[in-house]
Design a protein around this motif. Structure first.
Motif, PDB file in Angstrom:
ATOM      1  N   PHE A  24      33.158  48.336  46.403  1.00 43.06           N
ATOM      2  CA  PHE A  24      33.661  47.244  45.566  1.00 43.06           C
ATOM      3  C   PHE A  24      34.545  46.545  46.528  1.00 43.06           C
ATOM      4  O   PHE A  24      34.711  45.191  46.810  1.00 43.06           O
ATOM      5  CB  PHE A  24      34.072  47.403  44.367  1.00 43.06           C
ATOM      6  N   LEU A  25      35.672  47.122  46.885  1.00 48.25           N
ATOM      7  CA  LEU A  25      36.679  46.652  47.682  1.00 48.25           C
ATOM      8  C   LEU A  25      36.260  46.103  49.252  1.00 48.25           C
ATOM      9  O   LEU A  25      36.740  44.790  49.688  1.00 48.25           O
ATOM     10  CB  LEU A  25      37.949  47.351  47.874  1.00 48.25           C
ATOM     11  N   SER A  36      33.437  36.955  45.063  1.00 48.87           N
ATOM     12  CA  SER A  36      32.086  37.313  44.408  1.00 48.87           C
ATOM     13  C   SER A  36      32.076  39.055  44.830  1.00 48.87           C
ATOM     14  O   SER A  36      31.298  39.161  45.701  1.00 48.87           O
ATOM     15  CB  SER A  36      30.962  36.457  45.183  1.00 48.87           C
ATOM     16  N   ALA A  37      32.832  39.625  44.278  1.00 53.83           N
ATOM     17  CA  ALA A  37      33.067  40.869  44.844  1.00 53.83           C
ATOM     18  C   ALA A  37      32.047  42.017  44.123  1.00 53.83           C
ATOM     19  O   ALA A  37      31.862  43.160  44.533  1.00 53.83           O
ATOM     20  CB  ALA A  37      34.499  41.382  44.225  1.00 53.83           C
ATOM     21  N   LEU A  48      36.702  42.458  52.690  1.00 52.27           N
ATOM     22  CA  LEU A  48      36.093  41.993  53.939  1.00 52.27           C
ATOM     23  C   LEU A  48      35.321  40.963  54.080  1.00 52.27           C
ATOM     24  O   LEU A  48      35.423  40.135  54.937  1.00 52.27           O
ATOM     25  CB  LEU A  48      35.479  43.208  54.515  1.00 52.27           C
ATOM     26  N   ALA A  49      34.711  40.706  52.781  1.00 47.37           N
ATOM     27  CA  ALA A  49      33.747  39.371  52.745  1.00 47.37           C
ATOM     28  C   ALA A  49      34.571  38.117  52.769  1.00 47.37           C
ATOM     29  O   ALA A  49      34.189  37.141  53.194  1.00 47.37           O
ATOM     30  CB  ALA A  49      32.593  39.531  51.760  1.00 47.37           C
ATOM     31  N   GLU A  50      35.688  38.175  51.867  1.00 45.35           N
ATOM     32  CA  GLU A  50      36.453  36.994  51.658  1.00 45.35           C
ATOM     33  C   GLU A  50      37.681  36.930  52.594  1.00 45.35           C
ATOM     34  O   GLU A  50      38.492  35.854  52.496  1.00 45.35           O
ATOM     35  CB  GLU A  50      37.102  37.203  50.130  1.00 45.35           C
ATOM     36  N   ARG A  51      37.928  37.822  53.313  1.00 46.56           N
ATOM     37  CA  ARG A  51      39.219  37.652  54.181  1.00 46.56           C
ATOM     38  C   ARG A  51      39.212  36.577  55.173  1.00 46.56           C
ATOM     39  O   ARG A  51      40.308  36.019  55.407  1.00 46.56           O
ATOM     40  CB  ARG A  51      39.525  38.883  55.081  1.00 46.56           C
ATOM     41  N   SER A  52      38.175  36.179  55.527  1.00 48.19           N
ATOM     42  CA  SER A  52      38.400  34.909  56.484  1.00 48.19           C
ATOM     43  C   SER A  52      38.508  33.523  55.660  1.00 48.19           C
ATOM     44  O   SER A  52      38.858  32.623  56.235  1.00 48.19           O
ATOM     45  CB  SER A  52      36.723  34.724  57.046  1.00 48.19           C
ATOM     46  N   ALA A 106      45.214  42.681  46.854  1.00 53.00           N
ATOM     47  CA  ALA A 106      45.748  43.101  45.454  1.00 53.00           C
ATOM     48  C   ALA A 106      45.096  42.330  44.499  1.00 53.00           C
ATOM     49  O   ALA A 106      44.746  43.080  43.439  1.00 53.00           O
ATOM     50  CB  ALA A 106      47.118  42.604  45.386  1.00 53.00           C
ATOM     51  N   SER A 107      44.381  41.305  44.578  1.00 55.44           N
ATOM     52  CA  SER A 107      43.512  40.765  43.537  1.00 55.44           C
ATOM     53  C   SER A 107      42.273  41.377  43.682  1.00 55.44           C
ATOM     54  O   SER A 107      41.784  41.646  42.515  1.00 55.44           O
ATOM     55  CB  SER A 107      43.141  39.147  44.148  1.00 55.44           C
ATOM     56  N   CYS A 108      41.579  41.961  44.744  1.00 51.03           N
ATOM     57  CA  CYS A 108      40.535  42.675  44.652  1.00 51.03           C
ATOM     58  C   CYS A 108      40.723  43.978  43.881  1.00 51.03           C
ATOM     59  O   CYS A 108      39.878  44.409  43.034  1.00 51.03           O
ATOM     60  CB  CYS A 108      40.065  42.737  46.096  1.00 51.03           C
ATOM     61  N   GLN A 109      41.910  44.642  44.139  1.00 49.83           N
ATOM     62  CA  GLN A 109      41.991  45.818  43.447  1.00 49.83           C
ATOM     63  C   GLN A 109      42.211  45.624  42.024  1.00 49.83           C
ATOM     64  O   GLN A 109      41.632  46.544  40.947  1.00 49.83           O
ATOM     65  CB  GLN A 109      43.252  46.572  44.034  1.00 49.83           C
TER      66      GLN A 109
END
Length: 134
Positions: free
Chosen positions: A54-55, A2-3, A60-64, A74-77
């Motif tokens: 965006f990144l 949900s970026a 940062l929101a999904e890393r946990s 890489a997916s976010c970029q």
């Protein structure tokens, strides 16, 4: 992922590549050397404000929830690049600058709806995000 819902900054850019801002140490650590030297301080790494926000929201929101932050980064970029290309390719204007501003406006409309909890990611944009997921 949900970026999309992490896209605001100081001032109002009229294009995706405007207003370079420094990366936080936390984001830089997650992305590696993904930034570019900042115009005012080449010792720092910068990205345009829309991309950085965006990144930050994506990584940062999904890393946990993921094991490998480099795959997530890489997916976010990839998702950011694909979404920006999508809006640029599907928006027109009287000039290239007007088209860029219209593309950014569409991006921000989706972002604002998501941030308020009243929106959903359009199916065509979600497909781009899903295509980048590892």
């Amino acid at each position: 992922m949900s970026a999309l819902s992490a896209c605001s900054g100081s001032g109002h850019p009229t294009g995706f590549d405007q207003q370079p801002v420094p990366l936080s140490e936390e984001l830089l650590a997650a992305l590696g050397t993904a930034g570019r030297p900042c115009p005012n301080d080449p010792s720092e790494q910068c990205l345009p404000v829309i991309e950085r926000n965006f990144l930050e929201g994506c990584v940062l929101a999904e890393r946990s929830r993921v094991g490998d932050v480099s795959d997530l980064a890489a997916s976010c970029q990839c998702a950011y690049d694909e979404i920006v290309s999508f809006y640029r390719d599907n928006t027109s204007g009287e000039s290239p600058e007007a088209a860029e501003e219209a593309a950014l406006d569409q991006f921000e409309e989706v972002n604002d709806a998501l941030a308020s909890g009243e929106g959903v990611i359009p199916a065509d944009v979600q497909a781009l995000i899903d295509g980048c997921a590892t």
